[in-house]
Design a protein around this motif. Structure first.
Motif, PDB file in Angstrom:
ATOM      1  N   MET A   1       4.342   0.791  -2.842  1.00 20.90           N
ATOM      2  CA  MET A   1       3.894   0.627  -4.229  1.00 20.90           C
ATOM      3  C   MET A   1       2.552   1.297  -4.518  1.00 20.90           C
ATOM      4  O   MET A   1       2.134   1.365  -5.660  1.00 20.90           O
ATOM      5  CB  MET A   1       3.825  -0.854  -4.573  1.00 20.90           C
ATOM      6  N   ASN A   2       1.870   1.747  -3.489  1.00 21.44           N
ATOM      7  CA  ASN A   2       0.541   2.357  -3.661  1.00 21.44           C
ATOM      8  C   ASN A   2      -0.400   1.472  -4.469  1.00 21.44           C
ATOM      9  O   ASN A   2      -1.116   1.938  -5.352  1.00 21.44           O
ATOM     10  CB  ASN A   2       0.635   3.741  -4.312  1.00 21.44           C
ATOM     11  N   ARG A   3      -0.396   0.183  -4.170  1.00 21.39           N
ATOM     12  CA  ARG A   3      -1.281  -0.714  -4.912  1.00 21.39           C
ATOM     13  C   ARG A   3      -2.732  -0.628  -4.449  1.00 21.39           C
ATOM     14  O   ARG A   3      -3.642  -1.005  -5.168  1.00 21.39           O
ATOM     15  CB  ARG A   3      -0.788  -2.159  -4.811  1.00 21.39           C
TER      16      ARG A   3
ATOM     17  N   ALA B   1       0.831  -1.203   0.000  1.00 21.63           N
ATOM     18  CA  ALA B   1       0.000   0.000   0.000  1.00 21.63           C
ATOM     19  C   ALA B   1       0.871   1.261   0.000  1.00 21.63           C
ATOM     20  O   ALA B   1       0.644   2.173  -0.791  1.00 21.63           O
ATOM     21  CB  ALA B   1      -0.946   0.003   1.196  1.00 21.63           C
TER      22      ALA B   1
END
Lengths: 583, 425
Positions: free
Chosen positions: A534-536, A531
């Motif tokens: 990688m800011n997924r 999160a």
């Protein structure tokens, strides 16, 4: 679209794959369909015990005798799927002497090698056993990798001309004039290897004979053909520990009960299990108390389990069956034998046979029985060779070779890889490209993953079960994205991303039952890496709202002095560029 | 003789280092105790204040602060402390970081191929900002499996970045093991080691240029995974830029993160300069308190307790990842002082069913008053002279908000200032 086959096997578990292999080896034109990936149902959700038969030596001696015989066969034909750990039936002070003697006698009745050892000797073998241990019976239990086993059967069936279709769900059984003539399936993404984002199709498959090898789902499949199959799905929980607290299979020596076995498996230990009848094999509660009971009860046997790290839990459903009117109320009393239901005899419905009951250890014997039956129906003469002919990967597996130098792999990695691949190691690991380790918890290299992906398409869970990648301590936190990246560029970015999300969610699902202590810490770290770093979780590529990029910092407004003095750094975002953006 | 300080900070991460530094600037004699390597090695090295509020992307974090719930650590310390923490950060990092010129968030390409909002970014990362409409070439190394450049490039295109982005995978020059650590290639570049290539040998920086130059095309900038040097990264980047004739940037990576480690080094230098005493390698296992005040804490050194006395204490031991918050099947605890950590009794209420759901566990931590003093279950202060900072604080899902570093800086700053001031009284 309609296709034809002589034999159609429904169900890609160990039994279905074993039947497909046996049929194919006997020259029968065979198609196997499975709604998920191979092992999707019960096979992929067992504790991996290769039964010596000791477990049933008192209650169910026919099953016990089958188990020991088949265990001996599997050690020969599936050596790269088997680890002969040995097993102990351990007696604690609370456990009955009389039962201990019965167990011993039962083992001997069933030709199961059994030896009584003292508590002290047992603790020499397994130092973490409780000090209370009185004595134990030593039996040849082992561990078996159900994934590798199943895949090897399917691969060999394919080698011999069978068609194996995963992600193909049977939506209808075709019945004409009192005879089953085939099925209709829905392919999740078209026939062949699965590819996310590809639209599905339906297919009519006409067959001379249909085998219902759907295990716990046999009743539902039977209903599609209008016959009743009284399978009794029974759920059991299994809890995965992060390390091998024991190196042999440890059973509690008492008549029956939940939470009485620990199976060492590759890098982990699996605690099992419960036995509780459920209505619907697809929808049953997975409860906290079941996990707690595994840990609390088995800690009586191996005390450090109460402090050890649990990495996930999963539930499986057994396909228990007993002939009508037996009237057993407790599922633990139901026999583990298997039953062949000839629907022509039983229900006057020709063209279909169901197989129910049984266990993984006896999958080959079950397959042999049903293949004999199908061959008879089809008028095919053929001899069963599955007890002698090694599975792919086990042909030449006499010595574990040290691949460290040959393949540039570090020793433990080479050992793990060659154990998993068996005689296929050469073929898979001989690559001219660099072969880095992608999953460090389980020491899985890129070549091994590429090999599995070639077989499994974009279904990363199918790749996972072939390789064990993402099944270790981090549960994919450190490697899921690395594994997914191997799909690209053969599959496009959106497909790769969906496949990653699916793997990550699947890994999350089991961890939810292990979220305390180390694993909760790991879950938070995974959350942070995926999160935050990688800011997924807020991936703009996955969102319909576009980002207004020009509202964000485009770099310092004044040109940065370039260190070489000559080259202007103004590209970092000058006012001029600012004006060019924004549309 | 007993070890005595004015302020004792427990925890060597960003929050602890900030608190120690700030307390030292109050003139206090400060001790920083840390057990293991800090979790900065797991962190990207980007410094986020607030990237998302209510799940919505935030262009200016300071605009969004008032919308946060009362219990959020930012609301406890106030906007000024957020700015003050950031200002201390800017002071410590100097030229090594960018982003000071604006309140707006920058969007930085991640190694997973998304973009992420952040307030401060390493200078090594700066030329790569996703907002700039520039043709970009991303380069990955075939042995570095965490960054797949062609995939990341396609992913960035799917995220709608303004500039065209391509990706290419090359071999890192030299005969390194296929899975050698990223620090190995970083050090080779630091020292410009001579490496073997197809026909002979040459310095690794030149070999790297040679490996990528044929792929440049019309690219206006080129991005590598963040492995371009550990100690000499500026020099490495300069050498590549002058040889390639375009800007070079790095894409932040997961662990072990050279950018996170670089940030730690900058703070450690500042701590040394400020005269903070550091004691590392042993966990704090017990403490001594009376009259509602902590008198000392003790580390365990091979079974032997070593007490550290101080007037004021700052708890900056981290959250679930750093083990400043711990749990078992029965409950969630703060293990050093046993401060109250609110959590549901049923551990099946600690998580959401979706992997990226709204997880209660992500918010686990101690609750504090406006002076950052941990509160007990009844809402009273646990100890008068104990403050908490960083991810040991509850009430924020830093991963979802992209607020981790900002919370560490703001609360570390506030706790350090208050502890330093109190010790001076």
């Amino acid at each position: 679209m309609a296709t034809e086959t002589e034999a159609l096997v429904i169900g890609g578990g160990s039994t279905g794959c074993g039947i497909a292999r046996d049929l194919a080896l006997r020259g029968v034109d065979t198609t196997l369909v499975e709604r998920g990936n191979l092992t999707h149902g019960t096979t992929g959700r067992m504790h991996g015990l290769l039964h010596s038969g000791g477990r049933y030596a008192v209650s169910d001696q026919e099953s016990a005798a089958e188990c020991i015989a088949e265990s001996r066969v599997l050690r020969e034909i599936a050596s790269h799927c088997v680890e002969m750990t040995g097993g102990l039936f351990v007696q604690l002070p609370a456990d009955d002497d009389e039962y201990f003697e019965e167990k011993l006698a039962g083992c001997r009745d069933c030709d199961i090698p059994a030896e009584v050892i003292s508590g002290e000797e047992a603790r020499e073998i397994e130092p973490y056993l409780t000090r209370d241990v009185e004595r134990a019976i030593r039996v040849p239990d082992g561990a078996i990798d159900p994934f590798r086993l199943c895949v090897a059967n399917a691969a060999d069936a394919e080698e011999h001309g069978a068609r194996i279709e995963t992600h193909a769900e049977v939506t209808d059984v075709l019945v004409e004039d009192g005879k089953v003539t085939g099925v209709e399936v829905r392919h999740e993404s078209g026939p062949g290897k699965r590819s996310h984002h590809e639209p599905g199709t339906t297919e009519r498959i006409e067959a001379d004979h249909v085998v219902n090898a759907t295990g716990a789902w046999a009743g539902e499949l039977g209903a599609m053909a209008g016959v009743e199959v009284e399978v009794r799905p029974s759920k059991g929980v299994m809890t995965v520990m992060n390390t091998r607290q024991v190196d042999t299979v440890v059973n509690r020596c008492r008549p029956k009960g939940d939470a009485d076995i620990i199976v060492p498996h590759e890098t982990a230990c699996i605690l099992g299990t419960t036995d509780e009848e459920v209505e619907d094999p697809d929808d049953y509660p997975e409860e906290q108390w079941e996990v707690d009971m595994m840990i609390d009860t088995l800690s009586e046997l191996v005390p450090i389990l109460s402090e050890a790290r649990t990495i996930r839990s999963f539930w499986g459903v057994r396909p228990l069956y007993e002939p009508p009117d037996t009237g057993t109320t407790d599922p633990t009393d139901i026999t583990r034998q298997f039953f062949l239901l000839d629907h022509a005899d039983r229900d006057s419905l020709a063209g279909m046979t169901s197989i129910v009951g049984g266990k993984l250890t006896t999958y080959r014997l079950m397959a042999e029985g049903i293949t004999d039956h199908v061959c008879e129906k089809l008028g095919v003469e053929g001899v069963c060779r599955t007890a002698e002919q090694p599975l792919p990967g086990s042909e030449d597996f006499s010595v574990l070779r040290d691949y460290m130098e040959e393949f540039g792999l570090r020793s433990p990695v080479g050992r793990r890889s060659t154990e998993r691949l068996g005689s296929k190691a050469d073929e898979v690991l001989k690559t001219d490209d660099p072969n880095p380790v992608v999953c460090t918890c389980e020491a899985v290299t890129r070549a091994e993953l590429d090999h599995a992906i070639a077989d499994a398409g974009t279904d990363l869970n199918a790749t996972r079960i072939r390789t064990r990648a993402s099944m270790g301590n981090c549960q994919g936190g450190f490697c899921a994205h690395r594994i997914a990246a191997l799909l690209h560029p053969e599959y496009d970015e959106a497909t790769t991303r969906t496949a990653l999300d699916e793997l990550y969610e699947e890994r999350w699902k089991g961890q939810r039952h292990a979220l305390w202590g180390e694993q909760l810490s790991q879950a938070m770290l995974n959350h942070a890496l995926h999160a935050t770093t990688m800011n997924r979780d807020r991936d703009p590529a996955a969102s319909d709202d576009g980002i207004e990029y020009d509202r964000f910092d485009a770099g310092p407004p004044t040109p940065e002095a370039a260190a070489d003095g000559g080259r202007a750094g103004g590209r970092d975002g000058t006012d001029d560029e600012e004006d060019d953006r924004g549309d | 003789m007993a070890i005595e300080d004015d302020v004792c900070v427990i925890g060597g991460g960003l929050a602890g280092m900030t608190a120690a530094l700030r307390a030292a600037r109050e003139g206090a004699r400060v001790r920083l105790l840390s057990h293991k390597k800090s979790t900065l090695r797991h962190a990207s090295g980007l410094v986020d204040i607030l990237g998302y509020a209510d799940g919505e992307l935030v262009a200016d974090p300071f605009d969004a602060l008032p919308s946060l719930p009362e219990t959020h650590p930012y609301r406890r310390v106030g906007d000024d402390a957020v700015r003050a923490g950031l200002s201390l950060f800017d002071d410590v990092t100097g030229d090594a970081y960018r982003g000071t010129h604006t309140d707006a968030n920058a969007l930085v390409a991640t190694h997973g191929g998304t973009v992420k909002p952040t307030a401060r970014y390493p200078t090594r990362v700066a030329p790569g900002l996703a907002s700039q409409d520039r043709k970009t070439l991303l380069v990955g190394f075939d042995s570095l499996t965490a960054f797949d450049a062609p995939l990341a490039a396609d992913h960035l295109a799917a995220a709608g970045v303004p500039g065209a982005t391509r990706g290419v995978t090359v071999a890192f020059p030299g005969d390194f093991r296929a899975d050698s650590r990223v620090t190995r290639s970083a050090r080779a570049l630091d020292d410009d080691e001579t490496v073997e290539i197809a026909n002979g040998s040459m310095p690794v920086r030149r070999a790297l240029v040679r490996a990528v130059e044929s792929h440049l095309g019309d690219a206006e900038r080129i991005g590598f995974p963040a492995v371009l040097g550990e100690e000499e990264s500026q020099e490495v980047r300069n050498a590549l830029e002058s040889a390639l004739g375009i800007d070079v940037f790095e894409v932040p990576m997961g662990p072990p993160s050279l950018l996170g480690l670089g940030l730690e080094t900058l703070f450690q230098e500042a701590l040394a300069e400020a005269g903070v005493r550091r004691t590392t390698g042993n966990p704090v296992v017990e403490f001594d308190a009376d009259d509602g005040r902590i008198r000392s804490v003790s580390t365990d050194r091979n079974g032997r307790p070593t007490p550290f006395h101080a007037d004021e204490f700052v708890l900056a031991t981290g959250g679930l990842v750093g083990k400043g918050i711990d749990s078992d099947r029965e409950g969630v605890v703060e293990p050093v002082f046993d401060c109250h950590v609110p959590h549901p009794d049923d551990r099946y209420e600690w998580f959401d069913d979706e992997a990226f759901g709204d997880h209660p566990f992500a918010r686990f931590g101690v609750t504090v008053d406006d002076d950052l003093r941990p509160l007990d279950a009844a809402g009273g202060t646990e100890y008068d002279n104990l403050r908490a900072a960083g991810s040991v604080l509850g009430g924020a899902d830093f991963a979802a908000e992209k607020s981790g570093s900002g919370i560490s800086l703001a609360t570390g700053h506030a706790a350090g200032r208050a502890a330093g001031a109190a010790a001076n009284q």
